[in-house]
Motif scaffolding. Structure first.
Motif, PDB file in Angstrom:
ATOM      1  N   ALA A   1      21.102  -6.523  13.523  1.00 30.21           N
ATOM      2  CA  ALA A   1      22.079  -7.502  14.012  1.00 30.21           C
ATOM      3  C   ALA A   1      22.021  -8.784  13.184  1.00 30.21           C
ATOM      4  N   ALA A   2      20.818  -9.227  12.854  1.00 27.58           N
ATOM      5  CA  ALA A   2      20.689 -10.431  12.031  1.00 27.58           C
ATOM      6  C   ALA A   2      21.281 -10.214  10.648  1.00 27.58           C
ATOM      7  N   ALA A   3      21.031  -9.032  10.066  1.00 31.72           N
ATOM      8  CA  ALA A   3      21.562  -8.732   8.735  1.00 31.72           C
ATOM      9  C   ALA A   3      23.083  -8.661   8.743  1.00 31.72           C
ATOM     10  N   ALA A   4      23.651  -8.289   9.908  1.00 22.35           N
ATOM     11  CA  ALA A   4      25.110  -8.195  10.020  1.00 22.35           C
ATOM     12  C   ALA A   4      25.765  -9.536  10.301  1.00 22.35           C
ATOM     13  N   GLY A   5      24.946 -10.593  10.430  1.00 31.77           N
ATOM     14  CA  GLY A   5      25.503 -11.922  10.603  1.00 31.77           C
ATOM     15  C   GLY A   5      25.473 -12.470  12.018  1.00 31.77           C
ATOM     16  N   ASP A   6      24.805 -11.779  12.948  1.00 31.09           N
ATOM     17  CA  ASP A   6      24.716 -12.282  14.318  1.00 31.09           C
ATOM     18  C   ASP A   6      23.842 -13.541  14.328  1.00 31.09           C
ATOM     19  N   GLN A   7      24.410 -14.667  14.695  1.00 30.47           N
ATOM     20  CA  GLN A   7      23.695 -15.940  14.627  1.00 30.47           C
ATOM     21  C   GLN A   7      22.556 -16.018  15.641  1.00 30.47           C
ATOM     22  N   ASP A   8      22.735 -15.424  16.811  1.00 24.57           N
ATOM     23  CA  ASP A   8      21.663 -15.447  17.811  1.00 24.57           C
ATOM     24  C   ASP A   8      20.476 -14.611  17.350  1.00 24.57           C
ATOM     25  N   ALA A   9      20.752 -13.442  16.758  1.00 21.74           N
ATOM     26  CA  ALA A   9      19.672 -12.607  16.232  1.00 21.74           C
ATOM     27  C   ALA A   9      18.922 -13.341  15.122  1.00 21.74           C
ATOM     28  N   ASP A  10      19.693 -13.991  14.256  1.00 23.59           N
ATOM     29  CA  ASP A  10      19.082 -14.759  13.169  1.00 23.59           C
ATOM     30  C   ASP A  10      18.227 -15.903  13.712  1.00 23.59           C
ATOM     31  N   ARG A  11      18.700 -16.558  14.745  1.00 25.98           N
ATOM     32  CA  ARG A  11      17.944 -17.660  15.342  1.00 25.98           C
ATOM     33  C   ARG A  11      16.619 -17.162  15.933  1.00 25.98           C
ATOM     34  N   ILE A  12      16.653 -16.042  16.632  1.00 26.29           N
ATOM     35  CA  ILE A  12      15.440 -15.499  17.246  1.00 26.29           C
ATOM     36  C   ILE A  12      14.400 -15.160  16.179  1.00 26.29           C
ATOM     37  N   LEU A  13      14.840 -14.524  15.095  1.00 27.76           N
ATOM     38  CA  LEU A  13      13.897 -14.148  14.046  1.00 27.76           C
ATOM     39  C   LEU A  13      13.424 -15.363  13.252  1.00 27.76           C
ATOM     40  N   THR A  14      14.285 -16.344  13.108  1.00 30.93           N
ATOM     41  CA  THR A  14      13.870 -17.577  12.424  1.00 30.93           C
ATOM     42  C   THR A  14      12.821 -18.312  13.241  1.00 30.93           C
ATOM     43  N   GLU A  15      13.037 -18.418  14.548  1.00 33.68           N
ATOM     44  CA  GLU A  15      12.061 -19.088  15.411  1.00 33.68           C
ATOM     45  C   GLU A  15      10.715 -18.363  15.382  1.00 33.68           C
ATOM     46  N   ARG A  16      10.773 -17.043  15.368  1.00 34.67           N
ATOM     47  CA  ARG A  16       9.523 -16.275  15.288  1.00 34.67           C
ATOM     48  C   ARG A  16       8.798 -16.563  13.986  1.00 34.67           C
ATOM     49  N   ALA A  17       9.527 -16.525  12.866  1.00 28.16           N
ATOM     50  CA  ALA A  17       8.905 -16.761  11.561  1.00 28.16           C
ATOM     51  C   ALA A  17       8.301 -18.156  11.483  1.00 28.16           C
ATOM     52  N   ARG A  18       8.984 -19.132  12.029  1.00 31.85           N
ATOM     53  CA  ARG A  18       8.473 -20.495  11.967  1.00 31.85           C
ATOM     54  C   ARG A  18       7.245 -20.671  12.858  1.00 31.85           C
TER      55      ARG A  18
END
Length: 395
Positions: free
Chosen positions: A295-312
């Motif tokens: 989902a993040a790779a497909a451009g879903d902003q919420d998915a990207d946010r969740i994975l970004t928060e995890r990485a940080r």
């Protein structure tokens, strides 16, 4: 299931004498820098040429070493000599990693190279029956390698590991004082070595990775559980119990932990917790990390946010620990890192923002792939083999 070797791994004496020490020195030099000529081995180990020649002959007889005639013969003092290297075609070690949901097992050669591996869902039920079922699967797998001399089975798992008595304690699985060694040895007929999964992976980095050449190193692991291991001069620190859990390291945020506080590391970054948050947010339909990543790779902003928060959050944890330990090298491992390469820069950015010490280029990602758990479970056995080759192989 392979040929049974004469010595039980756990019964190797603490000191094998000068001959054992010399054999270990020769084998270690070749493992680190081979193929090598006998003269090069003598320079690296400080042993005399006659001693090196005797040990090379003994280790070749045990099928640990072989000459490599395809390489150019060395022209040092005396006549040209054929280099020697590890013999990867005979000796092997089996490793089993029992996870909360998935069990992985495999077989490696002397360099830790994975010859083959399998994954199964971790069985449910009484611990002894679970271990018996896993041992049956492993036994069937090993019967596919009749040409290999298998030195034993390494078992790696989270929780508390009593290696001396062969017992396991694992809260999430509900295991208390489970006689894992006895069960696995009874089914496989092979010696069994127990270790915690994070120390096992850190040992793999020391034996086959960049940590083996660093004066001090910090191994950082994250997937369902989070943990660290520290090594100095090639020796892994082991506390009086199963040390290294950093589940409750405070990294900020509003995620509530089972302990009652918010911002604990494991509750924030554990794979199950992350995908369950994504399901509750309506980002994915079922708790599967591949769906979230897709989902993040497909451009879903919420998915990207969740994975970004995890990485940080991971990056902040690495920064805090780096400042406490101040190692020469930090190695990142576990699928929280290796299964999300697109978010590595977010992790490293948070690390750089958090650490107060000078220099931020000391962080490396593990070189081992997704089967690191099974491979790492083998390394306790391989470490013993490199330390006591003559005793292990009954010479």
């Amino acid at each position: 299931m392979g040929k049974r070797l004469p010595a039980a791994v756990r019964d190797v004496p603490g000191a094998g004498g000068v001959r054992e020490s010399n054999a270990a020195a020769v084998l270690g030099a070749i493992r680190a820098d081979g193929p090598l000529s006998r003269a090069a081995i003598a320079r690296l180990t400080g042993l005399s040429m006659p001693t090196v020649s005797r040990q090379v002959a003994a280790l070749a007889e045990l099928e640990l070493l072989r000459e490599v005639p395809g390489l150019p013969a060395t022209r040092e003092v005396g006549r040209p000599t054929v280099p020697v290297d590890l013999n990867d075609d005979v000796i092997a070690a089996c490793g089993v990693h029992i996870g909360i949901t998935t069990t992985t097992y495999g077989l490696t050669n002397l360099r830790g190279g994975l010859l083959g591996s399998e994954r199964i869902a971790t069985p449910s039920g009484e611990p002894e029956k679970v271990l018996g079922a896993i041992a049956d699967e492993v036994g069937a797998f090993l019967r596919g390698w009749p040409e290999r001399k298998i030195i034993g089975v390494g078992l790696a798992i989270g929780g508390q590991v009593d290696a001396e008595h062969g017992l396991l304690h694992h809260g999430p699985l509900g295991w208390r004082g489970v006689p894992a060694r006895a069960v696995l040895e009874g089914v496989t007929g092979l010696p069994v070595h127990l270790d915690g999964h994070v120390p096992a992976m850190a040992t793999a980095e020391l034996l086959f990775g960049a940590a083996g050449r660093a004066h001090s190193s910090l191994y950082f692991y994250a997937r369902e559980m989070v943990g660290v291991a520290i090594a100095v001069d090639g020796v892994l620190h082991r506390g009086p119990g199963q040390s290294g859990s950093i589940a409750h390291l405070p990294v900020g945020g509003d995620v509530r932990c089972a302990c009652g506080r918010t911002g604990c590391l494991e509750a924030t970054v554990a794979e199950r917790a992350v995908v369950e948050r994504a399901v509750r947010a309506g980002v994915i339909a079922e708790p599967h990390f591949g769906l979230l990543r897709g989902a993040a790779a497909a451009g879903d902003q919420d998915a990207d946010r969740i994975l970004t928060e995890r990485a940080r959050a991971l990056g902040r944890a690495v920064g805090i620990l780096r400042d406490v330990v101040n190692p020469e090298l930090v190695v990142l491992g576990g699928q929280a890192v290796t299964d999300a390469p697109a978010y590595l820069e977010e992790l490293l950015g948070a690390f750089r923002e958090t650490t107060a010490l000078p220099g931020t280029d000391l962080v490396e990602v593990t070189q081992f792939g997704p089967d690191v758990q099974a491979m790492a479970a083998c390394t306790g056995l391989l470490t013993q083999l490199y330390d006591h080759p003559l005793s292990i192989l009954g010479a």
